[in-house]
Design a protein around this motif. Structure first.
Motif, PDB file in Angstrom:
ATOM      1  N   ILE A   4      41.114  32.923 -13.434  1.00 44.60           N
ATOM      2  CA  ILE A   4      39.948  32.135 -13.985  1.00 44.60           C
ATOM      3  C   ILE A   4      39.002  33.041 -14.712  1.00 44.60           C
ATOM      4  O   ILE A   4      38.899  34.193 -14.632  1.00 44.60           O
ATOM      5  CB  ILE A   4      39.275  31.502 -12.681  1.00 44.60           C
ATOM      6  N   THR A   5      38.517  32.519 -15.762  1.00 44.94           N
ATOM      7  CA  THR A   5      37.852  33.313 -16.627  1.00 44.94           C
ATOM      8  C   THR A   5      36.289  33.493 -15.982  1.00 44.94           C
ATOM      9  O   THR A   5      36.062  32.684 -15.228  1.00 44.94           O
ATOM     10  CB  THR A   5      37.506  32.685 -18.070  1.00 44.94           C
ATOM     11  N   ILE A   6      35.546  34.512 -16.415  1.00 46.59           N
ATOM     12  CA  ILE A   6      34.195  34.567 -15.814  1.00 46.59           C
ATOM     13  C   ILE A   6      33.349  33.365 -16.007  1.00 46.59           C
ATOM     14  O   ILE A   6      32.408  33.170 -15.152  1.00 46.59           O
ATOM     15  CB  ILE A   6      33.416  35.957 -16.150  1.00 46.59           C
ATOM     16  N   GLN A   7      33.494  32.717 -17.057  1.00 48.68           N
ATOM     17  CA  GLN A   7      32.662  31.642 -17.519  1.00 48.68           C
ATOM     18  C   GLN A   7      33.021  30.426 -16.495  1.00 48.68           C
ATOM     19  O   GLN A   7      32.159  29.857 -16.005  1.00 48.68           O
ATOM     20  CB  GLN A   7      32.941  31.140 -18.818  1.00 48.68           C
ATOM     21  N   GLU A   8      34.258  30.268 -16.299  1.00 46.80           N
ATOM     22  CA  GLU A   8      34.617  29.263 -15.316  1.00 46.80           C
ATOM     23  C   GLU A   8      34.167  29.570 -13.780  1.00 46.80           C
ATOM     24  O   GLU A   8      33.693  28.758 -13.271  1.00 46.80           O
ATOM     25  CB  GLU A   8      36.258  28.932 -15.375  1.00 46.80           C
ATOM     26  N   ASP A  15      32.076  26.054  -5.394  1.00 44.83           N
ATOM     27  CA  ASP A  15      33.268  24.987  -5.347  1.00 44.83           C
ATOM     28  C   ASP A  15      34.458  26.012  -5.019  1.00 44.83           C
ATOM     29  O   ASP A  15      35.433  25.929  -4.265  1.00 44.83           O
ATOM     30  CB  ASP A  15      33.508  23.999  -6.288  1.00 44.83           C
ATOM     31  N   LEU A  16      34.587  27.034  -5.740  1.00 42.92           N
ATOM     32  CA  LEU A  16      35.891  27.913  -5.860  1.00 42.92           C
ATOM     33  C   LEU A  16      36.073  28.698  -4.845  1.00 42.92           C
ATOM     34  O   LEU A  16      37.136  28.629  -4.045  1.00 42.92           O
ATOM     35  CB  LEU A  16      35.756  28.981  -6.979  1.00 42.92           C
ATOM     36  N   ILE A  17      35.053  29.145  -4.083  1.00 49.54           N
ATOM     37  CA  ILE A  17      34.942  29.722  -2.989  1.00 49.54           C
ATOM     38  C   ILE A  17      35.525  28.760  -1.655  1.00 49.54           C
ATOM     39  O   ILE A  17      36.107  29.067  -0.825  1.00 49.54           O
ATOM     40  CB  ILE A  17      33.450  30.405  -2.229  1.00 49.54           C
ATOM     41  N   HIS A  18      34.789  27.648  -1.503  1.00 46.48           N
ATOM     42  CA  HIS A  18      35.216  26.477  -0.724  1.00 46.48           C
ATOM     43  C   HIS A  18      36.648  26.026  -0.626  1.00 46.48           C
ATOM     44  O   HIS A  18      37.221  25.643   0.292  1.00 46.48           O
ATOM     45  CB  HIS A  18      34.339  25.648  -0.608  1.00 46.48           C
ATOM     46  N   ILE A  28      39.493  37.199 -11.324  1.00 47.09           N
ATOM     47  CA  ILE A  28      38.396  36.677 -12.475  1.00 47.09           C
ATOM     48  C   ILE A  28      38.621  37.461 -13.552  1.00 47.09           C
ATOM     49  O   ILE A  28      38.542  39.021 -13.689  1.00 47.09           O
ATOM     50  CB  ILE A  28      37.255  36.747 -11.728  1.00 47.09           C
ATOM     51  N   THR A  29      38.841  37.016 -14.999  1.00 46.14           N
ATOM     52  CA  THR A  29      38.980  37.834 -16.046  1.00 46.14           C
ATOM     53  C   THR A  29      37.708  37.520 -16.910  1.00 46.14           C
ATOM     54  O   THR A  29      37.264  36.678 -17.174  1.00 46.14           O
ATOM     55  CB  THR A  29      40.152  37.504 -16.746  1.00 46.14           C
ATOM     56  N   GLU A  30      37.674  38.581 -17.990  1.00 45.59           N
ATOM     57  CA  GLU A  30      36.937  38.523 -19.018  1.00 45.59           C
ATOM     58  C   GLU A  30      37.501  39.429 -20.386  1.00 45.59           C
ATOM     59  O   GLU A  30      38.142  40.219 -20.202  1.00 45.59           O
ATOM     60  CB  GLU A  30      35.473  39.439 -19.018  1.00 45.59           C
ATOM     61  N   ASN A  31      37.692  38.305 -21.435  1.00 44.24           N
ATOM     62  CA  ASN A  31      38.478  38.960 -22.483  1.00 44.24           C
ATOM     63  C   ASN A  31      40.045  39.131 -22.172  1.00 44.24           C
ATOM     64  O   ASN A  31      40.389  40.192 -22.470  1.00 44.24           O
ATOM     65  CB  ASN A  31      37.606  39.870 -23.238  1.00 44.24           C
ATOM     66  N   ASP A  32      40.486  38.260 -21.410  1.00 44.93           N
ATOM     67  CA  ASP A  32      41.947  38.430 -20.818  1.00 44.93           C
ATOM     68  C   ASP A  32      42.081  39.770 -20.325  1.00 44.93           C
ATOM     69  O   ASP A  32      43.187  40.258 -19.816  1.00 44.93           O
ATOM     70  CB  ASP A  32      42.731  38.419 -22.054  1.00 44.93           C
ATOM     71  N   ARG A  33      41.045  40.584 -19.374  1.00 37.37           N
ATOM     72  CA  ARG A  33      41.356  41.673 -18.665  1.00 37.37           C
ATOM     73  C   ARG A  33      40.722  41.285 -17.400  1.00 37.37           C
ATOM     74  O   ARG A  33      39.547  40.590 -17.217  1.00 37.37           O
ATOM     75  CB  ARG A  33      40.722  42.785 -19.487  1.00 37.37           C
ATOM     76  N   PRO A  34      41.268  41.547 -16.328  1.00 39.96           N
ATOM     77  CA  PRO A  34      40.934  41.375 -14.968  1.00 39.96           C
ATOM     78  C   PRO A  34      39.671  42.183 -14.687  1.00 39.96           C
ATOM     79  O   PRO A  34      39.662  43.536 -14.950  1.00 39.96           O
ATOM     80  CB  PRO A  34      42.087  41.829 -14.054  1.00 39.96           C
ATOM     81  N   ILE A  35      38.760  41.748 -14.183  1.00 46.25           N
ATOM     82  CA  ILE A  35      37.390  42.240 -13.976  1.00 46.25           C
ATOM     83  C   ILE A  35      37.010  42.329 -12.344  1.00 46.25           C
ATOM     84  O   ILE A  35      36.216  43.010 -11.745  1.00 46.25           O
ATOM     85  CB  ILE A  35      36.357  41.847 -14.737  1.00 46.25           C
ATOM     86  N   ALA A  36      37.369  41.220 -11.773  1.00 43.23           N
ATOM     87  CA  ALA A  36      37.262  41.233 -10.413  1.00 43.23           C
ATOM     88  C   ALA A  36      38.168  40.231  -9.498  1.00 43.23           C
ATOM     89  O   ALA A  36      39.091  39.477 -10.254  1.00 43.23           O
ATOM     90  CB  ALA A  36      35.996  40.410 -10.054  1.00 43.23           C
ATOM     91  N   LYS A  37      38.366  40.438  -8.356  1.00 43.45           N
ATOM     92  CA  LYS A  37      39.450  39.637  -7.674  1.00 43.45           C
ATOM     93  C   LYS A  37      38.652  39.135  -6.388  1.00 43.45           C
ATOM     94  O   LYS A  37      37.910  39.690  -5.658  1.00 43.45           O
ATOM     95  CB  LYS A  37      40.314  40.545  -6.908  1.00 43.45           C
ATOM     96  N   LEU A  38      38.805  37.836  -6.106  1.00 43.46           N
ATOM     97  CA  LEU A  38      38.105  37.094  -4.938  1.00 43.46           C
ATOM     98  C   LEU A  38      38.998  36.693  -3.959  1.00 43.46           C
ATOM     99  O   LEU A  38      40.004  36.025  -4.297  1.00 43.46           O
ATOM    100  CB  LEU A  38      37.380  35.651  -5.648  1.00 43.46           C
ATOM    101  N   ILE A  39      38.727  37.085  -2.869  1.00 46.64           N
ATOM    102  CA  ILE A  39      39.699  37.029  -1.558  1.00 46.64           C
ATOM    103  C   ILE A  39      39.019  36.322  -0.642  1.00 46.64           C
ATOM    104  O   ILE A  39      38.128  36.807  -0.104  1.00 46.64           O
ATOM    105  CB  ILE A  39      40.373  38.555  -1.070  1.00 46.64           C
TER     106      ILE A  39
END
Length: 76
Positions: A4-8, A15-18, A28-39
C-alpha cells in the motif's frame, strides 16, 4: 504480503490496522520503494494460574543442606 502507498496508509491507518489478521504483513511504499512494514502481533495467550505441588518428589535429600560449600572453605 500486501503493498500500500504511504498516502493510502495515512488515509485509512486505523481501518488498515483492524483488518490485519494475526501475523499478517503490509508493506508501505513511497515512490515505489518500501519504507515500512506493518505487522500484526499474535494475541497474547491466556494467563494460566500455576499448579501447586507439581515439583513434589524432586528434592531427594535435605541431609547436608547446612554444610559449608567446598568452594568457600578457604574463606572460613
Amino acid at each position: 504480503m500486501a503493498t500500500i502507498t504511504i498516502q493510502e496508509a495515512q488515509a485509512s491507518l486505523t481501518d488498515l490496522i483492524h483488518r490485519l489478521a494475526p501475523g499478517e504483513e503490509v508493506c508501505i511504499t513511497e515512490n515505489d520503494r518500501p519504507i515500512a512494514k506493518l505487522i500484526s502481533t499474535p494475541p497474547k495467550p491466556p494467563n494460566v494460574p500455576r499448579q501447586l505441588g507439581t515439583m513434589r518428589g524432586t528434592v531427594l535429600s535435605m541431609e547436608h543442606f547446612d554444610d559449608p560449600l567446598e568452594e568457600f572453605e578457604e574463606y572460613m
